[in-house]
Design an enzyme around this catalytic site. Structure first.
Site, PDB file in Angstrom:
ATOM      1  CG  ASP A  90     101.950 123.474 -33.193  1.00 22.49           C
ATOM      2  OD1 ASP A  90     102.557 124.633 -33.100  1.00 22.49           O
ATOM      3  OD2 ASP A  90     101.259 122.897 -33.411  1.00 22.49           O
ATOM      4  CB  THR A  92     110.023 124.009 -32.578  1.00 23.06           C
ATOM      5  OG1 THR A  92     111.347 123.583 -31.205  1.00 23.06           O
ATOM      6  CG2 THR A  92     110.840 124.168 -33.589  1.00 23.06           C
ATOM      7  CG  HIS A  94     116.055 125.964 -34.621  1.00 17.94           C
ATOM      8  ND1 HIS A  94     115.819 125.172 -34.024  1.00 17.94           N
ATOM      9  CD2 HIS A  94     114.788 125.810 -35.668  1.00 17.94           C
ATOM     10  CE1 HIS A  94     115.069 123.890 -34.186  1.00 17.94           C
ATOM     11  NE2 HIS A  94     114.536 124.156 -36.019  1.00 17.94           N
ATOM     12  CB  ALA A 159     112.090 119.916 -30.813  1.00 18.37           C
ATOM     13  CB  CYS A 190     105.897 120.247 -29.763  1.00 16.07           C
ATOM     14  SG  CYS A 190     107.615 120.216 -30.236  1.00 16.07           S
TER      15      CYS A 190
END
Length: 233
Positions: A90, A92, A94, A159, A190
């Site tokens: 799903d 996430t 960064h 993740a 997620c």
């Protein structure tokens, strides 16, 4: 079977540029695999990219856009970008202080089992954080690495989301080392409600040397995959 992996550290690099670079390496491997039907002695290369992205949110192909809690104006105010991409999983985040690893492997050089591949990615991170005294675990049905699973304090530290086609992988994992966890407040990470996100810094109460963490990741990855890393400049 070629078990050498070209290790490339991209430093801090834009997400879309890195995604395009991954796609080029992915297509290179797939092209060689197709040629192998005619020239069976050809070998396919393997790559492992380390990268740190500027603030960005990415949504996997089966993800729900409602798990992004910001509109376009709010994204800009946060200095973040958003991409819908072709990995599993799903949504996430960064950003700086996070170690992202993208193994682009021909799994036929190692084993042809996606489930095993994901479990070894998790094991790489579990062994890495264990060197810092952190006891990570898996959460059934939820890919990635967690702390205190089965308690009200369960929280994700790493993740994962991958894509594989013709046994060639791309995308990978994102380990929160010194990441700004406030950015996770803008998503339902997620797609899982009610579970927190953490980092090595938050757990250990100090900044962590990211280069040292990368060295530990490659050590455990090479051991688990019985591979040899070749550092590329």
């Amino acid at each position: 079977m070629n078990k050498e992996i070209n290790l490339i550290d991209l430093g801090n690099k834009d997400y879309k540029e890195t995604w395009d670079y991954q796609e080029n390496l992915f297509q290179e491997i797939v092209s060689i695999k197709l040629q192998k039907r005619e020239f069976p002695t050809l070998t396919t290369p393997n790559y492992f990219l380390f990268v740190e992205h500027p603030h960005v949110y990415t949504l996997g192909k089966s993800g729900d856009i409602s798990n992004l809690l910001l509109n376009e104006i709010q994204l800009a105010q946060k200095g973040a970008t958003f991409y819908k991409i072709n990995r599993g999983g799903d949504i996430t985040y960064h950003g700086p202080g996070q170690i992202v690893g993208y193994p682009i492997l021909d799994l036929e050089n190692f084993f042809t089992d996606i489930h095993k591949y994901l479990r070894l990615l998790e094991e790489t991170i579990l062994l890495t954080i264990a060197e810092y005294g952190l006891v990570g675990t898996r959460s059934e049905g939820e890919t990635g690495v967690w702390l205190d699973v089965g308690t009200p304090f369960a929280r994700k530290i790493c993740a994962m989301g991958v894509r594989a086609s013709r046994w060639v992988t791309m995308h990978g994992f994102a380990l929160n080392v010194n990441a700004n966890l406030g950015y996770f407040d803008n998503i339902i990470p997620c797609g899982i409600r009610g579970k927190a996100v953490t980092s090595m810094e938050a757990e250990l109460g100090k900044k962590i040397n990211e280069e040292e963490v990368k060295q530990k990741i490659t050590k455990h990855f090479s051991s688990l995959f019985e591979a040899t890393f070749i550092t590329q400049s």
